[in-house]
Design a protein around this motif. Sequence first.
Motif, PDB file in Angstrom:
ATOM      1  N   UNK A 253       0.839  -1.207   0.000  1.00 35.67           N
ATOM      2  CA  UNK A 253       0.000   0.000   0.000  1.00 35.67           C
ATOM      3  C   UNK A 253       0.871   1.253   0.000  1.00 35.67           C
ATOM      4  N   UNK A 254       1.893   1.264   0.827  1.00 35.49           N
ATOM      5  CA  UNK A 254       2.750   2.429   0.933  1.00 35.49           C
ATOM      6  C   UNK A 254       3.529   2.691  -0.358  1.00 35.49           C
ATOM      7  N   UNK A 255       3.911   1.617  -1.060  1.00 30.29           N
ATOM      8  CA  UNK A 255       4.613   1.800  -2.330  1.00 30.29           C
ATOM      9  C   UNK A 255       3.775   2.637  -3.290  1.00 30.29           C
ATOM     10  N   UNK A 256       2.506   2.294  -3.414  1.00 35.07           N
ATOM     11  CA  UNK A 256       1.642   3.015  -4.347  1.00 35.07           C
ATOM     12  C   UNK A 256       1.313   4.409  -3.817  1.00 35.07           C
ATOM     13  N   UNK A 257       1.117   4.535  -2.520  1.00 27.66           N
ATOM     14  CA  UNK A 257       0.765   5.833  -1.932  1.00 27.66           C
ATOM     15  C   UNK A 257       1.902   6.848  -2.101  1.00 27.66           C
ATOM     16  N   UNK A 258       3.124   6.374  -2.165  1.00 28.65           N
ATOM     17  CA  UNK A 258       4.279   7.266  -2.220  1.00 28.65           C
ATOM     18  C   UNK A 258       4.717   7.616  -3.644  1.00 28.65           C
ATOM     19  N   UNK A 259       3.868   7.351  -4.636  1.00 26.16           N
ATOM     20  CA  UNK A 259       4.244   7.658  -6.009  1.00 26.16           C
ATOM     21  C   UNK A 259       4.274   9.164  -6.273  1.00 26.16           C
ATOM     22  N   UNK A 260       5.139   9.543  -7.174  1.00 22.32           N
ATOM     23  CA  UNK A 260       5.340  10.944  -7.559  1.00 22.32           C
ATOM     24  C   UNK A 260       4.077  11.495  -8.231  1.00 22.32           C
ATOM     25  N   UNK A 261       3.781  12.770  -7.987  1.00 23.42           N
ATOM     26  CA  UNK A 261       2.645  13.416  -8.659  1.00 23.42           C
ATOM     27  C   UNK A 261       2.756  13.309 -10.176  1.00 23.42           C
ATOM     28  N   UNK A 262       3.984  13.306 -10.683  1.00 23.81           N
ATOM     29  CA  UNK A 262       4.184  13.252 -12.130  1.00 23.81           C
ATOM     30  C   UNK A 262       3.835  11.891 -12.719  1.00 23.81           C
ATOM     31  N   UNK A 263       3.783  10.865 -11.880  1.00 24.31           N
ATOM     32  CA  UNK A 263       3.530   9.501 -12.366  1.00 24.31           C
ATOM     33  C   UNK A 263       2.144   8.969 -12.040  1.00 24.31           C
ATOM     34  N   UNK A 264       1.491   9.531 -11.032  1.00 26.96           N
ATOM     35  CA  UNK A 264       0.328   8.866 -10.462  1.00 26.96           C
ATOM     36  C   UNK A 264      -0.827   8.720 -11.448  1.00 26.96           C
ATOM     37  N   UNK A 265      -1.082   9.713 -12.293  1.00 30.20           N
ATOM     38  CA  UNK A 265      -2.186   9.597 -13.252  1.00 30.20           C
ATOM     39  C   UNK A 265      -1.891   8.501 -14.272  1.00 30.20           C
ATOM     40  N   UNK A 290      -2.439  19.174  -5.046  1.00 29.06           N
ATOM     41  CA  UNK A 290      -1.542  18.015  -4.926  1.00 29.06           C
ATOM     42  C   UNK A 290      -1.275  17.602  -3.489  1.00 29.06           C
ATOM     43  N   UNK A 291      -1.364  18.562  -2.553  1.00 23.86           N
ATOM     44  CA  UNK A 291      -1.078  18.254  -1.152  1.00 23.86           C
ATOM     45  C   UNK A 291      -2.051  17.239  -0.562  1.00 23.86           C
ATOM     46  N   UNK A 293      -2.994  14.490  -1.980  1.00 22.33           N
ATOM     47  CA  UNK A 293      -2.535  13.147  -2.383  1.00 22.33           C
ATOM     48  C   UNK A 293      -3.708  12.181  -2.549  1.00 22.33           C
ATOM     49  N   UNK A 294      -4.819  12.712  -3.036  1.00 21.74           N
ATOM     50  CA  UNK A 294      -6.010  11.882  -3.214  1.00 21.74           C
ATOM     51  C   UNK A 294      -5.794  10.819  -4.285  1.00 21.74           C
ATOM     52  N   UNK A 295      -5.136  11.194  -5.390  1.00 19.92           N
ATOM     53  CA  UNK A 295      -4.900  10.224  -6.464  1.00 19.92           C
ATOM     54  C   UNK A 295      -4.029   9.077  -5.968  1.00 19.92           C
ATOM     55  N   UNK A 296      -2.995   9.395  -5.186  1.00 16.14           N
ATOM     56  CA  UNK A 296      -2.130   8.342  -4.638  1.00 16.14           C
ATOM     57  C   UNK A 296      -2.907   7.436  -3.694  1.00 16.14           C
ATOM     58  N   UNK A 297      -3.786   8.031  -2.905  1.00 23.37           N
ATOM     59  CA  UNK A 297      -4.587   7.234  -1.966  1.00 23.37           C
ATOM     60  C   UNK A 297      -5.498   6.269  -2.717  1.00 23.37           C
ATOM     61  N   UNK A 298      -6.141   6.769  -3.771  1.00 23.88           N
ATOM     62  CA  UNK A 298      -7.024   5.906  -4.565  1.00 23.88           C
ATOM     63  C   UNK A 298      -6.218   4.814  -5.260  1.00 23.88           C
ATOM     64  N   UNK A 299      -5.062   5.179  -5.816  1.00 26.67           N
ATOM     65  CA  UNK A 299      -4.201   4.192  -6.472  1.00 26.67           C
ATOM     66  C   UNK A 299      -3.801   3.100  -5.488  1.00 26.67           C
ATOM     67  N   UNK A 300      -3.370   3.494  -4.288  1.00 27.25           N
ATOM     68  CA  UNK A 300      -2.947   2.518  -3.274  1.00 27.25           C
ATOM     69  C   UNK A 300      -4.101   1.608  -2.869  1.00 27.25           C
ATOM     70  N   UNK A 301      -5.280   2.182  -2.716  1.00 29.35           N
ATOM     71  CA  UNK A 301      -6.445   1.386  -2.328  1.00 29.35           C
ATOM     72  C   UNK A 301      -6.835   0.401  -3.429  1.00 29.35           C
ATOM     73  N   UNK A 302      -6.886   0.889  -4.662  1.00 27.11           N
ATOM     74  CA  UNK A 302      -7.298   0.034  -5.779  1.00 27.11           C
ATOM     75  C   UNK A 302      -6.336  -1.136  -5.957  1.00 27.11           C
ATOM     76  N   UNK A 303      -5.034  -0.860  -5.902  1.00 25.76           N
ATOM     77  CA  UNK A 303      -4.053  -1.910  -6.156  1.00 25.76           C
ATOM     78  C   UNK A 303      -3.964  -2.905  -4.999  1.00 25.76           C
ATOM     79  N   UNK A 304      -4.041  -2.416  -3.772  1.00 27.59           N
ATOM     80  CA  UNK A 304      -3.970  -3.332  -2.630  1.00 27.59           C
ATOM     81  C   UNK A 304      -5.207  -4.212  -2.582  1.00 27.59           C
TER      82      UNK A 304
END
Length: 421
Positions: A253-265, A290-291, A293-304
């Motif tokens: 989960x943390x791996x996905x949550x910590x992704x760069x703003x430039x990569x997350x989309x 960007x602060x 980090x909603x996209x990162x949170x959704x990415x982490x949730x979806x992938x986990x």
Amino acid sequence: MGIIEELKWRGAINQQTDEEGLRQLLEEKSVGLYCGIDPTGDSMHIGHLIPFIILKRFQMAGHRPYVVIGGGTGSIGDPSGRNSERELQTMEKVDANAEKLSLQMKKLFKAGQAQSGIHLANNKDWLMPMTLLEFLRDFGKEFSVNVMLSKDVVASRLDTGISFTEFSYQIIQSIDFLHLFKHEDVQLQIGGADQWGNITAGLDLIRRKEGVEAEAYGLTIPLLLKADGTKFGKTAGGAVWLDPQKTTPYEFYQFWFNQDDRDVVKYLKYFTFLTEEEIDRLAEVVQNEPHKRLAQKVLAEEMTRFVHGQEALDEAITISEALFSGNVQQLKADQIEASFKDVPNTNVKKGSYPIIDFLVDEAKVVPSRRQAREDIQNGAIYIKGERITDLDYEVNDKDSYDQRFVLIRRGKRRYFLVHLV
């Protein structure tokens, strides 16, 4: 939007052998398609996920995915751009790895459930019974050495050298495609960009054996790079595994949550099954807020959730929220072990210790007794999430998690894990 158009929007197509022909075929019928993986290890990592998520998208669009575990090909290696030969493994090890990968595939594709539509195969089943003379007579004659030498997967290795075993890999993988084409009505193979040569070799074999009108296609996925130009999936700590024993769901989960703003989309498009509208909405948040980090949170949730399930996701979120707030006292011993396995740690004999002795002599968290006193008086020492300001405090079983660990925090974010022995 058709499946090909969707894959293009997601940036998930590198090359196709016949785009228009494949598009028409996909519109006309439910198509069998496959992707393979060799059991060179006992778990997939996130780099392996990309083609199988594409396979899942085809499944959701009504097509028939096949996963080929390379129990045969995996025993000889694969010249896919590496500068050295793959280390050969015993057949017992290959078989054991194949079984574990099969279980991971069944979990990803929900095999066993109604309408799962996933088919698992092992190319060992049709390759092992073949004799050497059958291989040379029935297949070796169909391949030109000149053409094989021109394939990128081989040409890139000519300077450093390649064994005949790995040179023959493209013939053997071609046999896989032919076998599935003839016996399972599989007409499409997908794979990473480095598999283009092997895929086109399979198409050539099918047309030689089944006639030039045989309808078979290939599609590859581009190499996924991060914004800084490095390869996706490589971290300072090594590979991010799908096996929860190798990479815990919290770490995943943390791996996905910590992704760069430039990569997350880009990763939302590649890896999740969210719609275009949902991803566009998240892209706006990345741009404007960007602060959060909603996209990162959704990415982490979806992938986990996709890889480990809802229960594991809930636990990963619980751990993450506890660590962010500092309320680690609510965590269980197993959660502490999973969360802090990479922080500085030491072993201390079970017992009762004055706080300064414990910090300096036993746990070696603080370099001197003077510094320990200052840290305690300044409120910089936490044990099991509780701030300790009493210089006469005694550390004992009450401060542990199931008498297994004592968790110390010094300052805002510096954690230390003490194993009680």
